[in-house]
Motif scaffolding. Structure first.
Motif, PDB file in Angstrom:
ATOM      1  N   CYS A  83       0.851  -1.198   0.000  1.00  0.00           N
ATOM      2  CA  CYS A  83       0.000   0.000   0.000  1.00  0.00           C
ATOM      3  C   CYS A  83       0.885   1.246   0.000  1.00  0.00           C
ATOM      4  O   CYS A  83       2.008   1.215   0.498  1.00  0.00           O
ATOM      5  CB  CYS A  83      -0.829   0.112   1.271  1.00  0.00           C
ATOM      6  SG  CYS A  83      -1.712  -1.345   1.740  1.00  0.00           S
ATOM      7  N   LEU A 125       5.548  -5.965   0.639  1.00  0.00           N
ATOM      8  CA  LEU A 125       6.396  -4.841   1.031  1.00  0.00           C
ATOM      9  C   LEU A 125       5.648  -3.993   2.059  1.00  0.00           C
ATOM     10  O   LEU A 125       4.572  -3.468   1.762  1.00  0.00           O
ATOM     11  CB  LEU A 125       6.758  -3.965  -0.183  1.00  0.00           C
ATOM     12  CG  LEU A 125       7.774  -4.537  -1.175  1.00  0.00           C
ATOM     13  CD1 LEU A 125       7.114  -5.594  -2.051  1.00  0.00           C
ATOM     14  CD2 LEU A 125       8.357  -3.443  -2.046  1.00  0.00           C
ATOM     15  N   SER A 176       6.216  -1.169   8.170  1.00  0.00           N
ATOM     16  CA  SER A 176       5.788  -1.451   9.549  1.00  0.00           C
ATOM     17  C   SER A 176       5.550  -2.934   9.779  1.00  0.00           C
ATOM     18  O   SER A 176       5.612  -3.402  10.910  1.00  0.00           O
ATOM     19  CB  SER A 176       4.481  -0.704   9.847  1.00  0.00           C
ATOM     20  OG  SER A 176       3.429  -1.230   9.051  1.00  0.00           O
ATOM     21  N   VAL A 178       6.076  10.064  10.346  1.00  0.00           N
ATOM     22  CA  VAL A 178       4.999   9.229   9.806  1.00  0.00           C
ATOM     23  C   VAL A 178       5.187   8.992   8.306  1.00  0.00           C
ATOM     24  O   VAL A 178       4.940   7.906   7.795  1.00  0.00           O
ATOM     25  CB  VAL A 178       3.621   9.859  10.131  1.00  0.00           C
ATOM     26  CG1 VAL A 178       2.525   9.256   9.270  1.00  0.00           C
ATOM     27  CG2 VAL A 178       3.296   9.653  11.609  1.00  0.00           C
ATOM     28  N   ALA A 224       6.945   7.884   5.163  1.00  0.00           N
ATOM     29  CA  ALA A 224       8.053   6.963   4.903  1.00  0.00           C
ATOM     30  C   ALA A 224       9.101   7.658   4.029  1.00  0.00           C
ATOM     31  O   ALA A 224       8.774   8.245   2.999  1.00  0.00           O
ATOM     32  CB  ALA A 224       7.523   5.722   4.205  1.00  0.00           C
ATOM     33  N   GLN A 278      13.389  -0.109   0.628  1.00  0.00           N
ATOM     34  CA  GLN A 278      12.525  -1.107  -0.022  1.00  0.00           C
ATOM     35  C   GLN A 278      12.857  -1.235  -1.503  1.00  0.00           C
ATOM     36  O   GLN A 278      12.840  -2.330  -2.062  1.00  0.00           O
ATOM     37  CB  GLN A 278      11.058  -0.707   0.115  1.00  0.00           C
ATOM     38  CG  GLN A 278      10.463  -1.116   1.435  1.00  0.00           C
ATOM     39  CD  GLN A 278       9.037  -0.630   1.577  1.00  0.00           C
ATOM     40  OE1 GLN A 278       8.639   0.357   0.961  1.00  0.00           O
ATOM     41  NE2 GLN A 278       8.274  -1.299   2.396  1.00  0.00           N
ATOM     42  N   GLU A 335       0.551  14.200   1.735  1.00  0.00           N
ATOM     43  CA  GLU A 335       0.376  13.793   3.135  1.00  0.00           C
ATOM     44  C   GLU A 335       1.024  14.774   4.106  1.00  0.00           C
ATOM     45  O   GLU A 335       0.562  14.920   5.226  1.00  0.00           O
ATOM     46  CB  GLU A 335       0.878  12.378   3.375  1.00  0.00           C
ATOM     47  CG  GLU A 335       2.361  12.212   3.231  1.00  0.00           C
ATOM     48  CD  GLU A 335       2.828  10.811   3.574  1.00  0.00           C
ATOM     49  OE1 GLU A 335       2.212  10.149   4.407  1.00  0.00           O
ATOM     50  OE2 GLU A 335       3.832  10.386   2.992  1.00  0.00           O
ATOM     51  N   VAL A 340      -0.932   1.316   9.836  1.00  0.00           N
ATOM     52  CA  VAL A 340      -2.366   1.371   9.556  1.00  0.00           C
ATOM     53  C   VAL A 340      -2.934  -0.014   9.797  1.00  0.00           C
ATOM     54  O   VAL A 340      -2.887  -0.894   8.936  1.00  0.00           O
ATOM     55  CB  VAL A 340      -2.620   1.861   8.112  1.00  0.00           C
ATOM     56  CG1 VAL A 340      -4.124   1.989   7.868  1.00  0.00           C
ATOM     57  CG2 VAL A 340      -1.953   3.211   7.884  1.00  0.00           C
TER      58      VAL A 340
HETATM   59  C1  F6R Z   1       3.438   7.362   3.124  1.00  0.00           C
HETATM   60  C2  F6R Z   1       3.194   6.237   4.011  1.00  0.00           C
HETATM   61  C3  F6R Z   1       2.076   5.294   3.719  1.00  0.00           C
HETATM   62  C4  F6R Z   1       2.579   3.872   3.896  1.00  0.00           C
HETATM   63  C5  F6R Z   1       1.426   2.865   3.794  1.00  0.00           C
HETATM   64  C6  F6R Z   1       1.934   1.451   3.915  1.00  0.00           C
HETATM   65  O1  F6R Z   1       4.541   8.085   3.530  1.00  0.00           O
HETATM   66  O2  F6R Z   1       3.925   6.063   4.958  1.00  0.00           O
HETATM   67  O3  F6R Z   1       1.558   5.471   2.441  1.00  0.00           O
HETATM   68  O4  F6R Z   1       3.539   3.618   2.935  1.00  0.00           O
HETATM   69  O5  F6R Z   1       0.497   3.113   4.814  1.00  0.00           O
HETATM   70  O6  F6R Z   1       2.630   1.264   5.114  1.00  0.00           O
HETATM   71  P1  F6R Z   1       3.584   0.057   5.329  1.00  0.00           P
HETATM   72  O7  F6R Z   1       4.776   0.197   4.468  1.00  0.00           O
HETATM   73  O8  F6R Z   1       3.946   0.072   6.792  1.00  0.00           O
HETATM   74  O9  F6R Z   1       2.802  -1.182   4.970  1.00  0.00           O
END
Ligand code: F6R
Length: 349
Positions: free
Chosen positions: A53, A97, A100, A146, A148, A155, A237, A346
């Motif tokens: 995501c 991928l 978190s 928050v 990424a 990644q 964001e 999330v």
């Molecule tokens: C953007 C961001 C989100 C995450 C998404 C997936 O900066 O952090 O779009 O990339 O919620 O999160 P993960 O990689 O933890 O599955």
């Protein structure tokens, strides 16, 4: 501890060259004949499904391209929350991928298939890591902001390494080509550092100029498109701006109607520049403010790219776009590390 940095996001943007170095030191030299796969206890797949995501999905798009271009390996990027459309196919490796490792949409998607799962995550003790058959840790250290940043570049690097290992194992990637690509990867930490240094002042100046514009359009071609999407997502964001990101060739099919005098159009990487020339001309003709991100003399946001575009595209541009989004956010007075409505993990579908 964020040390001298003004916020964690700034610190984590800065940490990317070191994080990339650590990761590459563990990966380079293990790609030939797919050794990395063997080390992970995985068989060579016939096809790959990439599940993710948000930012992680942009990294997945890069990996899919490398699989196709270097190995002729079919793959599919599945947006985790839309996984019901992905039918099971024999011989598939699922690559999940998630920085978190706790993203509920990703975990739920994995329940749909019984293929082996390789997790690319920064959280080796996460739910995803426990669920996966093999784990490739990103080793970035904690990411507090928050948005990424360093986990995105990591990644891409880890995913590209897996893709090259699969391509090599499949016999489609010649040893000399692999060695050349490994060399380009080896130079990446230095180019990421050079790009951060080159882009810092221009990113701040552009933010001064553009922070009050209500929206922007980000375009690129080919391997640059996921980076345009990622740069757009960072701006949305963090700075709460509406941003449209798309392949440059799609502009003329509708979104060009959005452009007026002064609309920022951020053109990401994609060398040679001729591939974008038509798009840029269309944009300039409407009086939009073109912002070129690349290694050319004429770049508004200069970055250090390798002489020839690698199959994973202009990853170095990601750093410049992170800096730009952060600078705009600071000017607007928003909280950089904790954007509204968002969480680092999330955990709801
Ligand atoms: C953007 C961001 C989100 C995450 C998404 C997936 O900066 O952090 O779009 O990339 O919620 O999160 P993960 O990689 O933890 O599955």
């Amino acid at each position: 501890d964020r040390g001298d940095a003004p916020d964690f996001t700034a610190k984590e943007i800065d940490e990317q060259p070191a994080a990339a170095r650590r990761l590459l030191d563990g990966l380079l030299g293990r790609l030939a004949d797919g050794r990395l796969l063997t080390d992970l206890g995985l068989a060579r797949p016939d096809r790959v499904r990439l599940v993710a995501c948000g930012t992680s999905r942009h990294a997945a798009e890069v990996v899919a391209r490398v699989l196709a271009v270097e190995g002729g390996v079919p793959s599919r990027v599945v947006t985790a929350s839309e996984a019901d459309l992905a039918v099971p196919e024999p011989g598939t490796l699922t690559m999940a991928l998630s920085q978190s490792g706790e993203t509920a949409d990703v975990l739920a998607a994995l329940d749909r298939w019984d293929d082996p799962v390789l997790a690319l995550t920064n959280a080796p003790r996460s739910s995803l890591a426990r669920r996966a058959d093999a784990v490739l840790g990103l080793g970035c250290g904690p990411e507090i902001g928050v948005a990424a940043t360093k986990t995105f570049t990591a990644q891409v690097i880890a995913g590209v390494a897996v893709a090259l290992a699969i391509a090599s194992a499949s016999g489609r990637l010649a040893p000399a080509r692999l060695a050349a690509l490994e060399q380009v990867l080896d130079g990446l930490p230095a180019r990421l550092a050079a790009s951060a240094a080159l882009a810092a002042a221009p990113a701040a100046a552009l933010a001064d100029e553009l922070a009050d514009r209500p929206g922007a359009v980000f375009v690129s071609r080919g391997a640059g498109v996921p980076y345009a999407q990622e740069g757009a997502l960072k701006l949305e964001e963090l700075a709460y701006r509406w941003v449209e990101a798309l392949p440059a060739g799609e502009l003329k099919h509708g979104p060009i109607a959005l452009l007026g005098p002064g609309t920022p159009v951020v053109v990401v990487g994609a060398e040679p520049r001729e591939r974008l020339a038509v798009g840029i001309a269309e944009v300039t003709a409407r009086g939009a403010r073109t912002v070129l991100v690349g290694s050319g003399e004429d770049a508004d946001l200069p970055v250090c790219l390798p002489a020839e575009e690698p199959p994973w595209g202009p990853l170095e541009a990601a750093v410049a776009l992170q800096l730009f989004a952060r600078e705009v956010t600071v000017r607007l007075g928003h909280e950089v590390d904790r954007p509204r409505n968002l969480a680092k993990s999330v955990t709801v579908e």
